[in-house]
Design a protein around this motif. Structure first.
Motif, mmCIF file in Angstrom:
data_model
loop_
_atom_site.group_PDB
_atom_site.id
_atom_site.type_symbol
_atom_site.label_atom_id
_atom_site.label_comp_id
_atom_site.label_asym_id
_atom_site.label_seq_id
_atom_site.Cartn_x
_atom_site.Cartn_y
_atom_site.Cartn_z
ATOM 1 N N UNK A 163 0.589 -1.304 0.041
ATOM 2 C CA UNK A 163 0.151 0.015 0.121
ATOM 3 C C UNK A 163 0.994 1.378 -0.052
ATOM 4 N N UNK A 164 1.897 1.293 0.971
ATOM 5 C CA UNK A 164 2.888 2.489 0.894
ATOM 6 C C UNK A 164 3.596 2.667 -0.519
ATOM 7 N N UNK A 165 3.782 1.315 -1.021
ATOM 8 C CA UNK A 165 4.448 1.583 -2.494
ATOM 9 C C UNK A 165 3.760 2.203 -3.578
ATOM 10 N N UNK A 166 2.191 1.688 -3.444
ATOM 11 C CA UNK A 166 1.472 2.274 -4.499
ATOM 12 C C UNK A 166 1.449 3.808 -4.221
ATOM 13 N N UNK A 167 1.367 4.406 -3.016
ATOM 14 C CA UNK A 167 0.964 5.672 -2.768
ATOM 15 C C UNK A 167 2.455 6.368 -3.186
ATOM 16 N N UNK A 168 3.646 5.699 -2.928
ATOM 17 C CA UNK A 168 4.712 6.327 -3.547
ATOM 18 C C UNK A 168 5.025 6.635 -4.809
ATOM 19 N N UNK A 169 4.590 5.717 -5.502
ATOM 20 C CA UNK A 169 4.905 5.663 -7.016
ATOM 21 C C UNK A 169 3.782 6.576 -7.612
ATOM 22 N N UNK A 220 8.677 -6.578 -5.856
ATOM 23 C CA UNK A 220 8.244 -7.740 -5.710
ATOM 24 C C UNK A 220 6.617 -7.839 -5.693
ATOM 25 N N UNK A 221 6.087 -9.208 -6.014
ATOM 26 C CA UNK A 221 4.876 -9.385 -5.941
ATOM 27 C C UNK A 221 3.863 -9.644 -4.800
ATOM 28 N N UNK A 222 4.652 -10.639 -3.906
ATOM 29 C CA UNK A 222 4.162 -11.132 -2.626
ATOM 30 C C UNK A 222 4.605 -10.045 -1.431
ATOM 31 N N UNK A 223 3.531 -8.955 -1.327
ATOM 32 C CA UNK A 223 3.802 -8.054 -0.294
ATOM 33 C C UNK A 223 2.712 -7.808 0.449
ATOM 34 N N UNK A 224 2.921 -7.222 1.777
ATOM 35 C CA UNK A 224 1.983 -7.092 2.899
ATOM 36 C C UNK A 224 0.748 -5.839 2.317
ATOM 37 N N UNK A 227 -1.068 -5.322 -0.125
ATOM 38 C CA UNK A 227 -1.414 -4.865 -1.401
ATOM 39 C C UNK A 227 -0.405 -5.735 -2.425
ATOM 40 N N UNK A 228 -0.937 -6.833 -3.171
ATOM 41 C CA UNK A 228 -0.088 -7.540 -4.063
ATOM 42 C C UNK A 228 0.402 -6.705 -5.175
ATOM 43 N N UNK A 229 1.641 -7.129 -5.628
ATOM 44 C CA UNK A 229 2.537 -6.242 -6.645
ATOM 45 C C UNK A 229 1.716 -6.007 -7.935
ATOM 46 N N UNK A 230 0.937 -7.159 -8.095
ATOM 47 C CA UNK A 230 0.147 -7.157 -9.529
ATOM 48 C C UNK A 230 -0.879 -6.027 -9.462
ATOM 49 N N UNK A 231 -1.409 -5.911 -8.401
ATOM 50 C CA UNK A 231 -2.451 -4.937 -8.230
ATOM 51 C C UNK A 231 -1.697 -3.464 -8.238
ATOM 52 N N UNK A 232 -0.552 -3.410 -7.646
ATOM 53 C CA UNK A 232 0.104 -2.154 -7.869
ATOM 54 C C UNK A 232 0.356 -1.721 -9.348
ATOM 55 N N UNK A 233 0.675 -2.695 -10.136
ATOM 56 C CA UNK A 233 1.097 -2.661 -11.596
ATOM 57 C C UNK A 233 -0.103 -2.265 -12.253
ATOM 58 N N UNK A 234 -1.327 -2.656 -11.794
ATOM 59 C CA UNK A 234 -2.619 -2.658 -12.594
ATOM 60 C C UNK A 234 -3.229 -0.889 -12.282
ATOM 61 N N UNK A 235 -3.072 -0.745 -11.151
ATOM 62 C CA UNK A 235 -3.321 0.588 -10.708
ATOM 63 C C UNK A 235 -2.686 1.772 -11.033
ATOM 64 N N UNK A 236 -1.258 1.611 -10.954
ATOM 65 C CA UNK A 236 -0.447 2.374 -11.416
ATOM 66 C C UNK A 236 -0.610 2.935 -13.165
#
Length: 227
Positions: free
Chosen positions: A33-39, A50-54, A56-65
């Motif tokens: 979640x912090x990573x998504x906000x930072x990006x 990485x994909x397996x993260x606390x 929020x999953x990494x794939x979800x980060x990529x999609x949302x970004x």
């Protein structure tokens, strides 16, 4: 180049930080979640994810970004090695997919390839503005007939300015290139680095925009001689 590393394995992250910081400014997060906000809120030249993260999953980060139109280059670095996982990652919008375990030399090569493909750099690892030529892999600066290998801090500043000629770079943007989120050096460190660069490229080539930051003047870069 400023890199965001998103990895929740602290031992692996520390090893990667030690290696990547030889060449880049690297910030680290271990939470999805912090990573998504930072990006979305900050400015990075590359994300290693990485994909397996606390949280929020990494794939979800990529999609949302990507859904938000953010085109920051992303390299997925994960233990998920199935072909379907790789295809999902690339289809979601990642620029590359590397599985663990991996060799640091390969990761560095993929970083160079992805940043060139993504428009961060030309296919030949050289920037040119007027009489200035900067090799982005060797940190070698050529000004007319003279050449010098730049110290890391000077290289980071000049590279940022040369990628955006005639555009103002704020103090904060340049300091983030040097230090990321970590506390910087003395308050006048940026001015000292710019002073040294001006001696190399010409006093008028790097202009001060009072109260804001600096810009690289492409007209002066084309004609000014250093003193």
């Amino acid at each position: 180049m400023r890199v965001l590393l998103v990895e929740d394995d602290q031992m692996l992250a520390q090893t990667m930080l030690d290696m990547l910081r030889e060449d880049h400014t690297v910030d680290w997060l271990d939470d999805g979640q912090q990573a998504l906000g930072a990006v979305m809120e900050d400015r990075f030249d590359l994300v290693i994810l990485d994909l397996t993260l606390p949280r929020l999953d990494g794939l979800d980060i990529v999609r949302r970004v990507r859904q938000q139109g953010n085109q920051t280059p992303i390299i997925i670095l994960t233990a998920r090695s199935d072909l379907d996982e790789k295809l999902h990652g690339l289809d979601a919008g990642a620029d590359d997919y590397l599985t663990k375990p991996f060799a640091m030399a390969e990761l560095k090569a993929r970083i160079r390839a992805v940043t060139r493909r993504g428009g961060f750099g030309p296919s030949v690892p050289e920037l040119q503005v007027g009489r200035l030529k900067l090799n982005t892999e060797s940190s070698r600066l050529i000004v007319g007939d003279s050449a010098v290998s730049l110290p890391r801090s000077e290289f980071q500043i000049l590279q940022y300015l040369m990628r955006r000629p005639d555009q103002v770079a704020t103090r904060r943007q340049l300091e983030e290139q040097l230090y990321g989120w970590e506390a910087g050096a003395e308050s006048n460190a940026l001015e000292v680095h710019v002073h040294h660069l001006r001696r190399r490229v010409g006093k008028q080539t790097i202009r001060t925009v009072r109260g804001v930051g600096y810009l690289l003047d492409s007209d002066m870069a084309a004609r000014e001689s250093t003193e």
